[in-house]
Design a protein around this motif. Structure first.
Motif, PDB file in Angstrom:
ATOM      1  N   UNK A 147      -7.644   1.446  -0.432  1.00  0.00           N
ATOM      2  CA  UNK A 147      -6.173   0.910  -0.222  1.00  0.00           C
ATOM      3  C   UNK A 147      -5.997   1.382   1.256  1.00  0.00           C
ATOM      4  N   UNK A 148      -6.237   3.473   1.179  1.00  0.00           N
ATOM      5  CA  UNK A 148      -5.853   3.739   3.099  1.00  0.00           C
ATOM      6  C   UNK A 148      -6.394   3.102   3.778  1.00  0.00           C
ATOM      7  N   UNK A 149      -7.176   2.604   3.586  1.00  0.00           N
ATOM      8  CA  UNK A 149      -8.440   2.307   5.535  1.00  0.00           C
ATOM      9  C   UNK A 149      -7.059   0.859   5.124  1.00  0.00           C
ATOM     10  N   UNK A 150      -8.199   0.068   3.985  1.00  0.00           N
ATOM     11  CA  UNK A 150      -6.386  -0.625   4.150  1.00  0.00           C
ATOM     12  C   UNK A 150      -4.769  -0.869   4.959  1.00  0.00           C
ATOM     13  N   UNK A 151      -4.253  -0.018   5.022  1.00  0.00           N
ATOM     14  CA  UNK A 151      -2.683   0.066   4.331  1.00  0.00           C
ATOM     15  C   UNK A 151      -2.712   0.555   6.463  1.00  0.00           C
ATOM     16  N   UNK A 152      -3.760   1.470   6.885  1.00  0.00           N
ATOM     17  CA  UNK A 152      -3.690   1.654   8.708  1.00  0.00           C
ATOM     18  C   UNK A 152      -4.141   1.005   9.017  1.00  0.00           C
ATOM     19  N   UNK A 153      -5.284  -0.606   8.552  1.00  0.00           N
ATOM     20  CA  UNK A 153      -5.219  -1.043   9.214  1.00  0.00           C
ATOM     21  C   UNK A 153      -4.203  -3.015   9.060  1.00  0.00           C
ATOM     22  N   UNK A 154      -3.273  -2.437   8.438  1.00  0.00           N
ATOM     23  CA  UNK A 154      -2.735  -3.559   7.988  1.00  0.00           C
ATOM     24  C   UNK A 154      -0.451  -3.275   8.094  1.00  0.00           C
ATOM     25  N   UNK A 155      -0.919  -2.225   8.051  1.00  0.00           N
ATOM     26  CA  UNK A 155       0.772  -1.406   8.324  1.00  0.00           C
ATOM     27  C   UNK A 155       1.980  -2.286   7.595  1.00  0.00           C
ATOM     28  N   UNK A 156       2.972  -2.378   8.725  1.00  0.00           N
ATOM     29  CA  UNK A 156       3.791  -3.308   8.045  1.00  0.00           C
ATOM     30  C   UNK A 156       3.902  -4.611   7.140  1.00  0.00           C
ATOM     31  N   UNK A 157       2.587  -5.197   7.374  1.00  0.00           N
ATOM     32  CA  UNK A 157       2.004  -6.608   7.498  1.00  0.00           C
ATOM     33  C   UNK A 157       2.058  -6.491   5.488  1.00  0.00           C
ATOM     34  N   UNK A 158       1.947  -4.966   5.079  1.00  0.00           N
ATOM     35  CA  UNK A 158       1.722  -4.840   3.538  1.00  0.00           C
ATOM     36  C   UNK A 158       3.192  -4.100   3.215  1.00  0.00           C
ATOM     37  N   UNK A 159       3.641  -4.747   2.179  1.00  0.00           N
ATOM     38  CA  UNK A 159       4.633  -4.543   1.397  1.00  0.00           C
ATOM     39  C   UNK A 159       4.870  -3.138   0.352  1.00  0.00           C
ATOM     40  N   UNK A 160       5.478  -2.387   0.290  1.00  0.00           N
ATOM     41  CA  UNK A 160       5.755  -1.389  -0.732  1.00  0.00           C
ATOM     42  C   UNK A 160       6.749  -1.972  -1.833  1.00  0.00           C
ATOM     43  N   UNK A 161       6.399  -1.532  -2.840  1.00  0.00           N
ATOM     44  CA  UNK A 161       8.273  -1.495  -3.368  1.00  0.00           C
ATOM     45  C   UNK A 161       8.239  -0.542  -4.292  1.00  0.00           C
ATOM     46  N   UNK A 162      10.159  -0.451  -4.398  1.00  0.00           N
ATOM     47  CA  UNK A 162      10.519   1.272  -4.826  1.00  0.00           C
ATOM     48  C   UNK A 162      11.864   1.299  -5.585  1.00  0.00           C
ATOM     49  N   UNK A 163      12.576   1.936  -5.376  1.00  0.00           N
ATOM     50  CA  UNK A 163      14.176   1.726  -6.265  1.00  0.00           C
ATOM     51  C   UNK A 163      14.489   2.317  -5.017  1.00  0.00           C
ATOM     52  N   UNK A 164      14.372   2.557  -3.932  1.00  0.00           N
ATOM     53  CA  UNK A 164      15.585   2.916  -3.510  1.00  0.00           C
ATOM     54  C   UNK A 164      15.522   4.649  -3.127  1.00  0.00           C
ATOM     55  N   UNK A 165      15.880   4.831  -1.983  1.00  0.00           N
ATOM     56  CA  UNK A 165      15.703   6.145  -1.217  1.00  0.00           C
ATOM     57  C   UNK A 165      16.183   7.488  -2.180  1.00  0.00           C
ATOM     58  N   UNK A 166      15.266   8.138  -2.362  1.00  0.00           N
ATOM     59  CA  UNK A 166      15.482   9.289  -3.384  1.00  0.00           C
ATOM     60  C   UNK A 166      15.183   9.261  -4.456  1.00  0.00           C
ATOM     61  N   UNK A 167      14.368   7.908  -5.205  1.00  0.00           N
ATOM     62  CA  UNK A 167      14.052   7.447  -6.462  1.00  0.00           C
ATOM     63  C   UNK A 167      12.860   8.131  -6.331  1.00  0.00           C
ATOM     64  N   UNK A 168      12.418   8.024  -7.651  1.00  0.00           N
ATOM     65  CA  UNK A 168      10.971   8.706  -8.090  1.00  0.00           C
ATOM     66  C   UNK A 168       9.712   7.398  -6.654  1.00  0.00           C
ATOM     67  N   UNK A 182       0.056   6.488   6.880  1.00  0.00           N
ATOM     68  CA  UNK A 182       0.419   5.303   8.019  1.00  0.00           C
ATOM     69  C   UNK A 182       0.784   4.855   6.339  1.00  0.00           C
ATOM     70  N   UNK A 183       1.870   3.551   6.730  1.00  0.00           N
ATOM     71  CA  UNK A 183       2.857   3.367   5.804  1.00  0.00           C
ATOM     72  C   UNK A 183       3.495   1.315   5.692  1.00  0.00           C
ATOM     73  N   UNK A 184       3.394   0.933   4.472  1.00  0.00           N
ATOM     74  CA  UNK A 184       4.164  -0.629   4.573  1.00  0.00           C
ATOM     75  C   UNK A 184       5.406  -0.726   4.717  1.00  0.00           C
ATOM     76  N   UNK A 185       5.841  -2.213   4.913  1.00  0.00           N
ATOM     77  CA  UNK A 185       7.136  -2.362   4.551  1.00  0.00           C
ATOM     78  C   UNK A 185       7.504  -2.004   3.765  1.00  0.00           C
ATOM     79  N   UNK A 186       8.855  -1.549   3.390  1.00  0.00           N
ATOM     80  CA  UNK A 186       9.886  -0.762   1.998  1.00  0.00           C
ATOM     81  C   UNK A 186      10.732  -2.361   1.586  1.00  0.00           C
ATOM     82  N   UNK A 187      10.363  -2.620   0.094  1.00  0.00           N
ATOM     83  CA  UNK A 187      10.980  -3.262  -0.670  1.00  0.00           C
ATOM     84  C   UNK A 187      11.923  -2.708  -1.223  1.00  0.00           C
ATOM     85  N   UNK A 188      13.487  -2.489  -1.364  1.00  0.00           N
ATOM     86  CA  UNK A 188      14.360  -1.756  -2.277  1.00  0.00           C
ATOM     87  C   UNK A 188      14.676  -2.898  -3.485  1.00  0.00           C
ATOM     88  N   UNK A 189      14.186  -2.037  -4.456  1.00  0.00           N
ATOM     89  CA  UNK A 189      14.770  -2.899  -6.141  1.00  0.00           C
ATOM     90  C   UNK A 189      15.835  -1.835  -6.852  1.00  0.00           C
TER      91      UNK A 189
END
Ligand code: MLT
Length: 336
Positions: A147-168, A182-189
């Motif tokens: 997963x770490x290698x995949x994230x490094x290779x694909x960056x923001x083409x990969x999307x990460x779901x979270x509950x907003x800034x400051x959430x767990x 590396x980080x993906x594109x953040x999608x906020x719910x």
């Protein structure tokens, strides 16, 4: 902080103050005599909501009044907690706060309207909630290293779901990103309940979430669990490796959910709510429901108001430098 409904007796004559105090005392003796609103600062169906509903159901039984969960989502949980913190401190509004709203958020919201260490009456810790790194089931990685290698290779083409800034979910994935580099594109719910629905549907790629949200979907094979960020495996997910076993020994983080009331709650009302939480966490049926979802139930000392106050103070102090450094690393990754 501004407290529009605080129980001030300034300006009353001594006699009027005595009457006010007497009737206040009487009202508290009969507490609760109507329904209690239990504010959950995230969407329904997520981990905080699920814990609040399990505990709240037992509160209803032991306090003899309905306890109604109200979901007030937004701004990583700080919207609902702000609303609850400024409610009248009479025991008819309580809230489920967590490691994000009462630990991490001050590092990320410079103009936050509440101070987790000063603006609440702590009732008690309800559940510890280990964190897992999860992906949609067909993400082409089989473990955390891939997963770490995949994230490094694909960056923001990969999307990460979270509950907003400051959430767990946001803070724990921020730490993960800083460690991977590396980080993906953040999608906020509005919470990880709806985020999980999209992960199961394959509309987002990964997330860092509390175990309580995840166990049935992992067991059913609807999502993949790459690691649990604790030092030991969870008894409810014995096949999921720890982050150390999965090759990231420094990614160790867990969350917690706890009951709070607004600051200034009368002592006898506080005692009734503390007693209600104690009874709920000692009840075999309630314990089983929490344990089956992977929660860690605090012992009596760990769930006391004093222990919770200490936890909040240490979490705010601990998260501040960690998150500021992790956010700076994330920003550096974005600039690359
Ligand atoms: C929720 O209930 O949705 C969560 O606790 C969200 C989070 O903090 O990640």
């Amino acid at each position: 902080m501004n407290r529009p409904f605080s129980n001030t007796i300034l300006g009353l004559t001594a006699a009027a103050a005595a009457i006010a105090l007497a009737s206040g005392a009487q009202a508290q003796a009969t507490y609760p005599d109507r329904q209690i609103s239990f504010i959950v600062p995230f969407a329904a169906g997520g981990p905080t909501d699920v814990i609040a509903r399990i505990v709240g159901e037992h509160f209803s039984r032991s306090l003899g009044q309905p306890v109604i969960v109200e979901n007030v989502a937004g701004a990583g949980g700080t919207t609902g907690i702000t609303r609850a913190a400024t409610s009248r401190p009479d025991g008819y509004t309580i809230m489920m706060g967590h490691m994000g709203t009462h630990g991490a958020a001050p590092a990320l919201y410079p103009n936050m309207k509440y101070d987790p260490t000063k603006d609440f009456t702590p009732i008690g810790l309800a559940a510890g909630t280990p964190i897992l790194v999860v992906t949609k089931k067909d993400l082409p990685v089989k473990d955390l290293k891939e997963f770490a290698a995949y994230l490094k290779a694909n960056g923001t083409k990969v999307s990460e779901a979270n509950a907003g800034v400051g959430s767990v979910s946001h803070t724990t994935c921020t730490l993960l990103h800083a460690q991977i580099g590396a980080k993906g594109a953040r999608v906020v719910y509005r919470g990880t309940g709806p985020a999980l629905n999209d992960l199961v549907a394959g509309q987002v790629d990964y997330g860092c979430d509390q175990i309580v949200n995840l166990v049935p979907q992992i067991q059913a094979g609807n999502i993949k669990a790459l690691a649990i960020a604790t030092t030991e495996r969870s008894p409810v997910l014995p096949n999921v490796p720890t982050s150390k076993e999965a090759g990231m020994p420094d990614y160790v983080v867990s969350a917690w959910n706890a009951v709070f009331a607004p600051k200034g709650l009368p002592a006898d009302v506080t005692a009734k709510l503390v007693g209600a939480l104690d009874k709920a966490l000692d009840d075999a049926g309630t314990r089983k429901r929490l344990l089956d979802l992977g929660s860690v139930i605090p012992d009596k000392a760990g769930r006391s108001p004093a222990a919770l106050q200490k936890l909040v103070e240490s979490e705010v102090a601990r998260w501040n430098p960690i998150l500021k450094a992790a956010m700076a690393t994330e920003q550096a990754i974005e600039k690359k």
